[in-house]
Motif scaffolding. Structure first.
Motif, PDB file in Angstrom:
ATOM      1  N   VAL A 197      -2.756   3.749  11.493  1.00 24.51           N
ATOM      2  CA  VAL A 197      -1.953   3.081  10.460  1.00 24.51           C
ATOM      3  C   VAL A 197      -1.879   1.574  10.756  1.00 24.51           C
ATOM      4  O   VAL A 197      -2.013   0.737   9.862  1.00 24.51           O
ATOM      5  CB  VAL A 197      -0.555   3.756  10.342  1.00 24.51           C
ATOM      6  CG1 VAL A 197       0.403   3.275  11.381  1.00 24.51           C
ATOM      7  CG2 VAL A 197       0.048   3.540   8.981  1.00 24.51           C
TER       8      VAL A 197
ATOM      9  N   TYR B  95      -1.818   8.900  14.385  1.00 24.61           N
ATOM     10  CA  TYR B  95      -1.149   8.264  13.231  1.00 24.61           C
ATOM     11  C   TYR B  95      -0.843   6.801  13.556  1.00 24.61           C
ATOM     12  O   TYR B  95      -1.188   5.889  12.789  1.00 24.61           O
ATOM     13  CB  TYR B  95       0.140   9.028  12.873  1.00 24.61           C
ATOM     14  CG  TYR B  95       1.107   8.165  12.098  1.00 24.61           C
ATOM     15  CD1 TYR B  95       0.766   7.700  10.826  1.00 24.61           C
ATOM     16  CD2 TYR B  95       2.330   7.752  12.646  1.00 24.61           C
ATOM     17  CE1 TYR B  95       1.625   6.860  10.117  1.00 24.61           C
ATOM     18  CE2 TYR B  95       3.190   6.927  11.954  1.00 24.61           C
ATOM     19  CZ  TYR B  95       2.836   6.475  10.697  1.00 24.61           C
ATOM     20  OH  TYR B  95       3.672   5.622  10.008  1.00 24.61           O
TER      21      TYR B  95
ATOM     22  N   ARG C  22       0.846  -1.216   0.000  1.00 23.40           N
ATOM     23  CA  ARG C  22       0.000   0.000   0.000  1.00 23.40           C
ATOM     24  C   ARG C  22       0.869   1.250   0.000  1.00 23.40           C
ATOM     25  O   ARG C  22       1.999   1.259   0.482  1.00 23.40           O
ATOM     26  CB  ARG C  22      -0.968  -0.009   1.180  1.00 23.40           C
ATOM     27  CG  ARG C  22      -0.448  -0.232   2.605  1.00 23.40           C
ATOM     28  CD  ARG C  22       0.575   0.691   3.048  1.00 23.40           C
ATOM     29  NE  ARG C  22       0.822   0.731   4.467  1.00 23.40           N
ATOM     30  CZ  ARG C  22       1.592   1.643   5.035  1.00 23.40           C
ATOM     31  NH1 ARG C  22       2.208   2.555   4.337  1.00 23.40           N
ATOM     32  NH2 ARG C  22       1.794   1.638   6.334  1.00 23.40           N
TER      33      ARG C  22
ATOM     34  N   GLU D  40      -4.600   9.010   4.301  1.00 21.55           N
ATOM     35  CA  GLU D  40      -4.456   9.140   5.757  1.00 21.55           C
ATOM     36  C   GLU D  40      -4.768  10.584   6.158  1.00 21.55           C
ATOM     37  O   GLU D  40      -3.873  11.424   6.288  1.00 21.55           O
ATOM     38  CB  GLU D  40      -3.063   8.696   6.174  1.00 21.55           C
ATOM     39  CG  GLU D  40      -2.816   7.241   5.766  1.00 21.55           C
ATOM     40  CD  GLU D  40      -1.884   6.478   6.664  1.00 21.55           C
ATOM     41  OE1 GLU D  40      -0.931   7.074   7.181  1.00 21.55           O
ATOM     42  OE2 GLU D  40      -2.124   5.262   6.869  1.00 21.55           O
TER      43      GLU D  40
ATOM     44  N   ALA E 242       0.317   5.144   1.388  1.00 24.39           N
ATOM     45  CA  ALA E 242      -0.648   5.753   2.309  1.00 24.39           C
ATOM     46  C   ALA E 242      -0.321   7.220   2.586  1.00 24.39           C
ATOM     47  O   ALA E 242       0.101   7.581   3.686  1.00 24.39           O
ATOM     48  CB  ALA E 242      -0.660   4.954   3.616  1.00 24.39           C
ATOM     49  N   PRO E 243      -0.487   8.085   1.602  1.00 20.93           N
ATOM     50  CA  PRO E 243      -0.133   9.495   1.805  1.00 20.93           C
ATOM     51  C   PRO E 243      -1.145  10.265   2.657  1.00 20.93           C
ATOM     52  O   PRO E 243      -2.314   9.884   2.731  1.00 20.93           O
ATOM     53  CB  PRO E 243      -0.123  10.050   0.375  1.00 20.93           C
ATOM     54  CG  PRO E 243      -1.101   9.209  -0.368  1.00 20.93           C
ATOM     55  CD  PRO E 243      -1.032   7.838   0.256  1.00 20.93           C
ATOM     56  N   SER E 244      -0.687  11.330   3.263  1.00 24.75           N
ATOM     57  CA  SER E 244      -1.555  12.242   4.009  1.00 24.75           C
ATOM     58  C   SER E 244      -1.809  13.459   3.125  1.00 24.75           C
ATOM     59  O   SER E 244      -0.853  14.097   2.679  1.00 24.75           O
ATOM     60  CB  SER E 244      -0.878  12.684   5.309  1.00 24.75           C
ATOM     61  OG  SER E 244      -0.588  11.553   6.087  1.00 24.75           O
TER      62      SER E 244
ATOM     63  N   LYS F  96       6.661  18.824   1.853  1.00 23.83           N
ATOM     64  CA  LYS F  96       5.393  19.142   1.189  1.00 23.83           C
ATOM     65  C   LYS F  96       5.151  20.649   1.164  1.00 23.83           C
ATOM     66  O   LYS F  96       4.397  21.147   0.358  1.00 23.83           O
ATOM     67  CB  LYS F  96       4.250  18.514   1.987  1.00 23.83           C
ATOM     68  CG  LYS F  96       4.023  17.060   1.663  1.00 23.83           C
ATOM     69  CD  LYS F  96       2.836  16.588   2.450  1.00 23.83           C
ATOM     70  CE  LYS F  96       2.552  15.138   2.213  1.00 23.83           C
ATOM     71  NZ  LYS F  96       1.855  14.513   3.321  1.00 23.83           N
TER      72      LYS F  96
ATOM     73  N   LEU G  72      10.222   7.058   8.691  1.00 25.77           N
ATOM     74  CA  LEU G  72       9.238   6.374   9.533  1.00 25.77           C
ATOM     75  C   LEU G  72       9.814   5.093  10.157  1.00 25.77           C
ATOM     76  O   LEU G  72       9.083   4.321  10.779  1.00 25.77           O
ATOM     77  CB  LEU G  72       7.971   6.053   8.719  1.00 25.77           C
ATOM     78  CG  LEU G  72       7.156   7.301   8.349  1.00 25.77           C
ATOM     79  CD1 LEU G  72       6.069   6.966   7.350  1.00 25.77           C
ATOM     80  CD2 LEU G  72       6.551   7.935   9.594  1.00 25.77           C
TER      81      LEU G  72
ATOM     82  N   ARG H 151       8.010   2.077   3.104  1.00 32.47           N
ATOM     83  CA  ARG H 151       7.862   3.521   3.340  1.00 32.47           C
ATOM     84  C   ARG H 151       9.236   4.116   3.618  1.00 32.47           C
ATOM     85  O   ARG H 151      10.223   3.392   3.746  1.00 32.47           O
ATOM     86  CB  ARG H 151       6.890   3.757   4.499  1.00 32.47           C
ATOM     87  CG  ARG H 151       7.302   3.122   5.785  1.00 32.47           C
ATOM     88  CD  ARG H 151       6.223   3.273   6.831  1.00 32.47           C
ATOM     89  NE  ARG H 151       6.565   2.538   8.046  1.00 32.47           N
ATOM     90  CZ  ARG H 151       5.707   2.224   8.986  1.00 32.47           C
ATOM     91  NH1 ARG H 151       4.435   2.563   8.876  1.00 32.47           N
ATOM     92  NH2 ARG H 151       6.089   1.574  10.056  1.00 32.47           N
TER      93      ARG H 151
HETATM   94  N1  GLU Z   1       0.600   8.856   6.067  1.00 34.28           N
HETATM   95  C1  GLU Z   1       2.007   8.800   6.345  1.00 34.28           C
HETATM   96  C2  GLU Z   1       2.704   9.949   5.648  1.00 34.28           C
HETATM   97  O1  GLU Z   1       2.197  10.480   4.683  1.00 34.28           O
HETATM   98  C3  GLU Z   1       2.661   7.508   5.895  1.00 34.28           C
HETATM   99  C4  GLU Z   1       2.158   6.341   6.620  1.00 34.28           C
HETATM  100  C5  GLU Z   1       2.922   5.058   6.423  1.00 34.28           C
HETATM  101  O2  GLU Z   1       3.384   4.763   5.305  1.00 34.28           O
HETATM  102  O3  GLU Z   1       3.034   4.314   7.366  1.00 34.28           O
HETATM  103  O4  GLU Z   1       3.792  10.294   6.057  1.00 34.28           O
END
Ligand code: GLU
Length: 293
Positions: free
Chosen positions: A208, A204, A15, A51, A17-19, A263, A226, A222
């Motif tokens: 997640v 978060y 996956r 997210e 999973a962007p915010s 960003k 992280l 990712r």
């Molecule tokens: N939503 C998180 C972000 O944009 C990433 C989450 C993840 O990949 O665990 O930084």
């Protein structure tokens, strides 16, 4: 973009999973492409998850732009796309489970109070929580709640680790180098992390982990930024009896100034690059990925 979900329980699930609180940049492109290519190479599934629990910062316009940027890059993901803001009650249920284990407590501290009392910082560089509210008596908690003082819920990390009763680790693969090793997690260095924020019944870390389990994500790819969060995620997976995914943390893409892309700098966005005439092949070159899948 539509892809048909093949429901094979042994299939790897990846996956991105962007915010949606800013425009995607080349770091996101690398993440999305690595996940997509890995899914292709393993005959796995590729999911996109939005997210957007940070209601103050998330924007629908950024969600639309995520779809545009990823389609432009040639990515195909399954529908429907899960949007975290539509599932707050599900996260609240998981928080309740942790609370029922006696592992959470309300924290009434403000950011300023935490910064003033902290003696170090957590792996994210934020002031370490000094544990101020962990030992508040029932009467003080009742009084603060009755006064309407907003509170977050924190995980009592020491109590959580005692309950788990064994060291935690995770399997880390390097998708680009191809090697694999077992890494010890060190959750204690995070202290009592926030499990439910003051404004929303999740965080978060909680959402997640919840979503990766719910969506059957087997491989989490990712950015290195992280990496340390995985410690907390292993704790929550263990407490909530969620399966353990395999982890891969990729290199971060740096800007011309040598700093991590942000960003908040629109000049570095995929949109700006596209509008400036870049092609998807240029982006693949810029993030130093092997072209083609
Ligand atoms: N939503 C998180 C972000 O944009 C990433 C989450 C993840 O990949 O665990 O930084």
């Amino acid at each position: 973009m539509k892809a048909t979900a093949k429901l094979d329980m042994t299939q790897p699930v990846f996956r991105f999973a962007p915010s949606p609180n800013g425009e995607l940049h080349c770091g996101h492109a690398l993440s999305a492409l690595l996940n997509f290519q890995a899914a292709r190479h393993t005959d796995g599934r590729f999911l996109l998850r939005i997210e957007d629990i940070d209601l103050g910062r998330a924007r629908d316009a950024y969600v639309d732009q995520i779809f545009d940027d990823l389609s432009w890059l040639g990515l195909i993901w399954e529908e429907p796309v899960r949007r975290q803001s539509e599932h707050m009650h599900e996260y609240a249920g998981a928080v309740d489970k942790l609370a029922a284990m006696g592992l959470t407590y309300p924290c009434f501290c403000t950011r300023q109070e935490i910064a003033a009392a902290a003696s170090g910082s957590d792996p994210d560089g934020a002031p370490s929580y000094p544990g101020t509210c962990r030992h508040l008596g029932e009467a003080a908690r009742r009084k603060a709640t009755a006064n309407g003082t907003p509170f977050a819920l924190r995980l009592d990390m020491a109590a959580a680790l005692t309950r788990i009763g064994r060291p935690l680790s995770f399997r880390k693969t390097d998708l680009e180098a191809g090697d694999e090793k077992q890494v010890q997690a060190d959750p204690a260095r995070w202290g009592d992390v926030v499990i439910a924020r003051k404004d929303v019944p999740t965080s978060y870390h909680l959402s997640v982990v919840f979503d990766d389990a719910l969506q059957g994500v087997t491989h989490i790819v990712r950015g290195m930024d992280l990496f340390a969060s995985t410690d907390v995620h292993r704790v929550l997976q263990s407490l909530l009896k969620f399966p353990e995914p395999v982890y891969s943390h990729h290199r971060l893409i740096l800007g011309e100034d040598g700093r991590k892309l942000a960003k908040s700098r629109p000049s570095q966005s995929l949109r700006a690059l596209r509008e400036g005439g870049a092609t998807p092949a240029d982006i693949i070159r810029m993030v130093r990925l092997e072209p083609g899948t």
